[in-house]
Design an enzyme around this catalytic site. Structure first.
Site, mmCIF file in Angstrom:
data_model
loop_
_atom_site.group_PDB
_atom_site.id
_atom_site.type_symbol
_atom_site.label_atom_id
_atom_site.label_comp_id
_atom_site.label_asym_id
_atom_site.label_seq_id
_atom_site.Cartn_x
_atom_site.Cartn_y
_atom_site.Cartn_z
ATOM 1 N N TYR A 221 1.148 -1.632 -0.076
ATOM 2 C CA TYR A 221 0.442 0.017 0.095
ATOM 3 C C TYR A 221 1.006 1.362 0.341
ATOM 4 O O TYR A 221 0.516 1.722 -0.696
ATOM 5 C CB TYR A 221 -1.313 -0.409 1.077
ATOM 6 C CG TYR A 221 -1.764 1.019 2.030
ATOM 7 C CD1 TYR A 221 -2.885 1.665 1.157
ATOM 8 C CD2 TYR A 221 -1.781 2.406 2.352
ATOM 9 C CE1 TYR A 221 -3.964 2.544 0.586
ATOM 10 C CE2 TYR A 221 -2.077 3.204 2.605
ATOM 11 C CZ TYR A 221 -3.391 3.619 1.654
ATOM 12 O OH TYR A 221 -4.053 4.394 1.611
ATOM 13 N N LYS B 3 0.862 3.715 -3.098
ATOM 14 C CA LYS B 3 0.857 4.778 -3.168
ATOM 15 C C LYS B 3 1.778 5.617 -3.259
ATOM 16 O O LYS B 3 1.519 6.557 -4.106
ATOM 17 C CB LYS B 3 -0.095 5.314 -1.580
ATOM 18 C CG LYS B 3 -0.734 6.569 -1.673
ATOM 19 C CD LYS B 3 -1.865 6.575 -0.476
ATOM 20 C CE LYS B 3 -1.797 7.625 0.096
ATOM 21 N NZ LYS B 3 -3.610 7.874 0.045
ATOM 22 N N GLY C 113 -4.495 12.471 6.150
ATOM 23 C CA GLY C 113 -4.894 12.113 7.388
ATOM 24 C C GLY C 113 -6.031 10.487 7.326
ATOM 25 O O GLY C 113 -6.382 10.546 6.309
ATOM 26 N N VAL D 43 -8.895 9.354 8.020
ATOM 27 C CA VAL D 43 -10.468 10.249 7.798
ATOM 28 C C VAL D 43 -11.583 9.169 9.028
ATOM 29 O O VAL D 43 -12.048 8.436 8.646
ATOM 30 C CB VAL D 43 -11.144 10.009 6.696
ATOM 31 C CG1 VAL D 43 -12.355 10.339 5.997
ATOM 32 C CG2 VAL D 43 -10.073 10.846 5.734
#
Length: 196
Positions: A23, A27, A53, A55
């Site tokens: 991940y 990203k 950040g 959520v």
């Protein structure tokens, strides 16, 4: 902790696993590649990356989002989500949080910027606050004593990191919700949807 910082790839982080490593690297690599477009002299639009950040907050969604499950793992006891929370603490030195409504408003602000303005291109951090895991445990215990903390093990208790979101604020953005509202709203959403 500000827009010029990037997560180093191929670095071992505490509490990581194959999924989290993949991940982080995908990203990071995709964001870097996409932002290269801003350096093109013939670009037709500005690329903006809003780095949010974790959520949370009360949401109208008919389900509890994964980010909220991570935030609530101290109450649910979900080990997989708790490992994600520990990973964030190890990676960032804090747990950056933002309310879902603020994240949406920040996206709208960035999309509404008119014309090719260099100030509107690039990366923007979006987090209302940077509590550590001990702060989150203490908040839950203080504000929600009716809920049993299933996990009290925390990492990075003495670490106090504050990210710099001034670049987004310089565009005129203002957070409507602080850390406590994000945490409390997440609990209300989870209660409403039967997770807590």
């Amino acid at each position: 902790m500000e827009e010029s910082y990037w997560t180093p790839l191929n670095l071992s982080y505490g509490y990581s696993n194959e999924f989290l490593d993949a991940y982080v690297s995908t990203k990071t690599l995709s964001e870097k590649e996409l932002l290269k477009y801003n350096d093109s002299p013939s670009r037709a639009f500005d690329v903006v990356s809003l780095v949010c950040g974790l959520v949370g907050g009360d949401s109208a969604l008919p389900y509890v989002p994964t980010s909220m499950l991570v935030m609530l793992s101290l109450l649910t006891g979900d080990e997989v989500c708790h490992n994600c929370l520990k990973f964030m603490q190890a990676l960032h030195g804090a747990v950056p949080l933002v309310h879902v409504d603020d994240a949406c408003e920040a996206h709208v602000l960035c999309m509404d910027m008119e014309g090719p303005m260099p100030v509107s291109a690039g990366r923007f951090l979006c987090a209302a606050g940077y509590p550590n895991m001990r702060d989150v445990v203490d908040h839950y215990a203080r504000r929600h004593p009716e809920l049993k903390l299933r996990i009290t093990e925390v990492t990075g208790e003495g670490v106090r990191v504050q990210g710099d979101t001034s670049k987004l604020l310089d565009l005129g953005f203002r957070y409507r919700y602080g850390v406590e509202e994000v945490l409390d709203g997440s609990i209300e959403c989870a209660k409403r949807l039967g997770v807590l």
